[in-house]
Structure formats: structure tokens, C-alpha cells
Motif scaffolding. Structure first.
Motif, PDB file in Angstrom:
ATOM      1  N   PRO A   1       4.578   1.272   4.088  1.00 38.44           N
ATOM      2  CA  PRO A   1       3.999   1.968   2.927  1.00 38.44           C
ATOM      3  C   PRO A   1       4.952   2.951   2.279  1.00 38.44           C
ATOM      4  O   PRO A   1       5.702   3.658   2.948  1.00 38.44           O
ATOM      5  CB  PRO A   1       2.787   2.682   3.517  1.00 38.44           C
TER       6      PRO A   1
ATOM      7  N   GLY B   1      -4.291   4.475   0.872  1.00 34.10           N
ATOM      8  CA  GLY B   1      -3.353   4.276   1.964  1.00 34.10           C
ATOM      9  C   GLY B   1      -4.050   3.650   3.157  1.00 34.10           C
ATOM     10  O   GLY B   1      -4.667   2.592   3.058  1.00 34.10           O
TER      11      GLY B   1
ATOM     12  N   TRP C   1       0.845  -1.199   0.000  1.00 32.28           N
ATOM     13  CA  TRP C   1       0.000   0.000   0.000  1.00 32.28           C
ATOM     14  C   TRP C   1       0.873   1.239   0.000  1.00 32.28           C
ATOM     15  O   TRP C   1       2.045   1.191   0.343  1.00 32.28           O
ATOM     16  CB  TRP C   1      -0.964   0.004   1.180  1.00 32.28           C
ATOM     17  N   THR C   2       0.281   2.343  -0.428  1.00 30.04           N
ATOM     18  CA  THR C   2       1.012   3.602  -0.533  1.00 30.04           C
ATOM     19  C   THR C   2       0.578   4.543   0.581  1.00 30.04           C
ATOM     20  O   THR C   2      -0.535   4.445   1.096  1.00 30.04           O
ATOM     21  CB  THR C   2       0.770   4.270  -1.894  1.00 30.04           C
ATOM     22  N   ASN C   3       1.454   5.456   0.921  1.00 27.75           N
ATOM     23  CA  ASN C   3       1.204   6.381   2.027  1.00 27.75           C
ATOM     24  C   ASN C   3       0.664   7.701   1.487  1.00 27.75           C
ATOM     25  O   ASN C   3       1.392   8.665   1.262  1.00 27.75           O
ATOM     26  CB  ASN C   3       2.509   6.604   2.805  1.00 27.75           C
TER      27      ASN C   3
END
Length: 470
Positions: A292, A220, A213-215
Motif C-alpha cells: 500500500p 486502507g 490500496w492506500t495506507n
């Protein structure tokens, strides 16, 4: 809302205090570039439309411009592509141009900037929609009311949303098969999801990450907060909106709709927020999830296509991205986000906003109407690089070359989970996202004590941000 005062407030001196601009050397040479005064044709009598992107992105919209010009030969159009690191950077540049008196007439705005533009730069569309209600009726009949409400602010509508993406869960089918896992059901829950991650970890190599997952605000930690029936900000609704709901939708479709989302203050001190952070922190510590990555996750498509990632949240835009990366449609699929205390989904949308400072509002409204027409949207979205807001465009033919098999998930998310909501983006969105990214990075990188310190700091920063003017 005093619009003329807002515009006067956007002075050159005021813009120097905006986040991101202090790092730019505002010399005599830099100011024209920053404000757009050096753009060729700046003073020509044309409808100026700003989009985020490059000259290639503008060229990709040329068929849309050509079709509009054919329908309205008396309205010359110039697309202005503005390169930026992200939506926040793009909005800052539009603010700067507005302060310098060089604002475009129309700007493509994402959910992240919807309320900032409504508060400071965009023209309400109420009288335009009401005046041409017979022309735009088919648009509203074809677009889910959740998307419309996400661009309402204090009872007024500021954009006709054209595309959207919900945070659904993409699954690598190669990984599922090699881990002896079945594809999950539509009503799967967070416990099933964690069990799936553990099984993947047991069956895959050391260079494999079960969950990625991305921040950032979209995709997120926020989708997990929504699934846990909470958010980083307290959520309410503005009153109003009946002028639109009563005209275009049936009562049962809009029983819960109001005049737009209203975020009031920090909600980080709630137990459910802490519980969500703790779960993701545990997944990181146990090797079920990566720590992340901040930003858009540029390496993600390649990692997923090479089966080094098992699951990740993304929207319909990923169908085209995976196809271009060479991933066949029988190697990936998509499912609704797992259920926790709720199965509420997060989504983001985008569309053109008419600028308050424009002297070409009649022409701008014609552009907005055309781009929201079926013809305009088919020209703008010939392939699934995003999910069109018109339900009638979500067809087997649209996803024929790319997949996935369960492509209906993309639009059906709004029907199956009508409480799904937009990215939490008040007018102070830039401060909110920056604070969230900083503290998520800290919370996911260490001990429980470090996590709780990060939550306390995030609570204070969000409280301060929401108390400050946009």
C-alpha cells in the motif's frame, strides 16, 4: 465538559507540543503566518469560514456564498482556504489559530476531526437544531441517520453532514472482460474477490496490479477489518441522542442509534485483526496486491484509467475523477465491498462546524442551515466529486455524464448495510492514524515474523494513544 477550560488550554505554549508544529520554525515572522494574524481583513466584522484547500477551492464555492449573501445581505462572508497536506495538517492549523485567538467562526470538518473538534473547539448544535426544528426537519428526513450519528459526541450533535463517501469497490471493466470474468453480485464474498484477483493476474501483463490500496484510515486496511467484523479500536456508543432521534426519525429507523461512537482502547490483539493483516500480507507477497501507498494515492486514477489496476476501494468522489481522466462510464463500475464475516462498510463524512470561540454564532448557524438546505447543497455539489448526504440528490441526472451504471451503490450502501460505521477517529485521531500507517507499512513489507512484530507494536502505540488526552 468544561469548554472555557479547554479554550484556555489551547495556549501558544501548548500548541508547540502538537504533532507537526515542532518542525515549523516558529520565529517572529512564522508565527503570524501560522496563526493567521497576517491574513488581510482579519479584524473585519465578517463571518469567517475556513475550508481545507486552495484559493481555487474557495472560488469554486463563490456561487454558494453569493446565494447566502442574497438570502442574508446583513451577513458578510469571507471564505478562508487553508492549504494543508491532509485533514490532520488542516486540523492542526485550526488548533493553532484557536490558540492565537484568530480562529474562524465556522470550519469545514471531516469525520477524521469530528471528535477532536467536539472535544476542544466546536459548539454543540443541540439548542440551535431544537429551536429551529421545523426549518431543518426536511434536512433530517433526507439524510440517513448513520451520517448524523457519525457527528454526534457524548449525546450532542456538532455538524450537519453535507457529503460522504463509503468505501465501495471499483472494478475495471476492461480488465474483467479481457480476463473472462463476470461482474460480481451484490453479496459476493472475500473468497470470490481473491479468486477474481488470481484470474486477473493470470490474464494481464507484468505491469498490472490486480488490487491497489492506500495506507490510511479511509480505504486502507480498515474496510477489510470492518468486513471481518472487527476494527483496530474497540467500539462502543455514548448514551443520549434521543432528543434528536425521537424528533426527526421513526423508531424503526433509529432503534440502534445512540449518542455517537465511542472508541475506548486498542483492539489489535484480537484474532480477527491478525487474520485481516495476514490476508493482505499474503496478497502482497503473492502479487495479488500492491504494497500500500501512504497518503491519497495520487497516481491511482491514471493507473486505473489505463487499465493497469483491476480493483480498488473508493467512494462516489471517484466517479468525477475517472470522468476527468477520460475514462468512459462503460469502462468502470462499482460494487459493494465484499462480504467476510459481515458486509459492514466504512464511510467518512464532512460538514461545517460552528466554532466555540466565535462571537458570531447566530450568523454561523444561519450559514449552517443554508448550506444544509437543498438549494445550498445543489450549489455546493453540482457534480459527483463526492456523495451528497441528501438522498434526494442521488439521481440518474446527477451521474448522467460520469457514470457509473451502478451509481445507486453509493447511497444504498447505508440502507443495505445499516451497521456501516465511520472511520475510527477518536479525539486522538492523529496519533491513531500515524501509528496505523507506520505499522501497516512494516506489516505489509516482509515476513510473518515482521508482521506480528508490527501488530504488537501497533497494539502498544494505540493503547498509549488512547490513554493520553486529546
Amino acid at each position: 465538559m468544561n469548554h472555557s477550560t479547554d479554550l484556555r488550554r489551547l495556549s501558544r505554549r501548548g500548541l508547540l507540543g502538537l504533532g507537526g508544529l515542532t518542525a515549523v520554525g516558529l520565529t517572529g515572522a512564522a508565527w503570524p503566518r501560522l496563526t493567521g494574524t497576517d491574513i488581510p481583513g482579519r479584524n473585519e466584522d465578517v463571518l469567517r469560514i475556513a475550508i481545507q484547500g486552495t484559493a481555487q477551492d474557495a472560488a469554486a464555492r463563490q456561487s454558494l456564498v453569493d446565494a447566502f449573501t442574497e438570502a442574508h445581505p446583513d451577513i458578510p462572508v469571507r471564505l478562508q482556504a487553508i492549504q494543508s497536506a491532509d485533514w490532520g495538517d488542516f486540523f492542526t492549523k485550526i488548533l493553532t489559530m484557536t490558540a492565537a485567538g484568530t480562529a474562524p467562526d465556522v470550519t469545514y470538518v471531516a469525520t477524521e476531526g469530528a471528535q477532536l473538534f467536539a472535544e476542544r473547539m466546536a459548539e454543540p448544535l443541540d439548542r440551535w437544531v431544537d429551536g429551529d426544528h421545523t426549518e431543518v426537519a426536511d434536512y433530517f428526513e433526507d439524510v440517513h441517520p448513520s451520517l448524523i450519528e457519525s457527528f454526534m459526541y457524548d449525546g450532542s450533535l456538532y455538524t450537519l453532514p453535507l457529503d460522504f463517501n463509503a468505501a465501495n469497490m471499483y472494478l475495471n471493466l476492461d480488465t474483467l472482460r479481457s480476463s473472462n470474468l463476470d461482474f460480481p453480485s451484490e453479496d459476493w464474498d472475500v473468497e470470490e474477490f481473491e479468486s477474481m484477483l488470481r484470474t486477473m493476474k493470470e490474464h494481464q501483463g507484468t505491469d498490472f496490479s490486480p488490487y491497489y490500496w492506500t495506507n490510511r484510515l479511509f480505504g486502507g486496511i480498515v474496510p477489510w477489518l470492518y468486513a471481518n467484523d472487527t476494527s483496530i479500536l474497540r467500539e462502543d456508543r455514548f448514551d443520549g441522542g434521543s432528543w434528536l432521534w425521537d424528533r426527526f426519525y421513526s423508531a424503526d429507523q433509529v432503534a440502534e442509534r445512540r449518542g455517537g461512537y465511542r472508541w475506548t482502547t486498542s483492539n489489535v490483539s484480537s484474532d480477527a485483526v491478525g487474520e485481516t493483516f495476514e490476508m493482505l500480507n499474503r496478497w502482497v507477497r503473492e502479487g495479488l496486491s500492491v504494497r500500500p501507498e501512504e497518503g491519497g494515492g495520487n497516481a491511482l486514477v491514471g493507473l486505473f484509467a489505463s487499465s493497469r489496476i483491476g480493483a480498488t476501494p473508493a467512494g462516489g468522489y471517484w466517479a468525477q475523477g475517472l470522468h476527468e481522466a477520460g475514462m468512459a462510464e462503460d469502462r468502470f463500475d462499482v460494487q459493494y465491498f465484499p462480504r467476510w464475516r459481515s458486509q459492514r462498510h466504512q464511510f467518512g463524512s464532512a460538514g461545517y462546524a460552528m466554532m466555540r470561540s466565535s462571537e458570531r454564532k447566530e450568523q454561523a448557524w444561519k450559514w449552517l442551515k443554508f448550506t444544509a438546505s437543498k438549494e445550498g447543497m445543489e450549489l455546493a455539489f453540482p457534480s459527483p466529486e463526492t456523495t451528497p448526504t441528501r438522498r434526494s440528490m442521488a439521481t440518474p441526472e446527477f451521474y448522467r455524464e460520469t457514470g457509473p451504471e451502478r451509481w445507486k451503490v453509493f447511497y444504498d450502501t447505508l440502507d443495505e448495510f445499516p451497521d456501516s460505521g465511520p472511520i475510527p477517529a477518536p479525539p486522538q485521531q492523529a496519533e491513531i492514524e500515524n501509528a496505523l500507517a507506520r505499522n501497516v507499512a512494516t506489516a505489509m513489507g516482509g515476513s510473518q515474523a515482521q508482521l506480528h512484530d508490527a501488530l504488537d507494536r501497533l497494539d502498544g502505540e494505540l493503547t498509549a494513544a488512547m490513554e493520553s488526552p486529546a
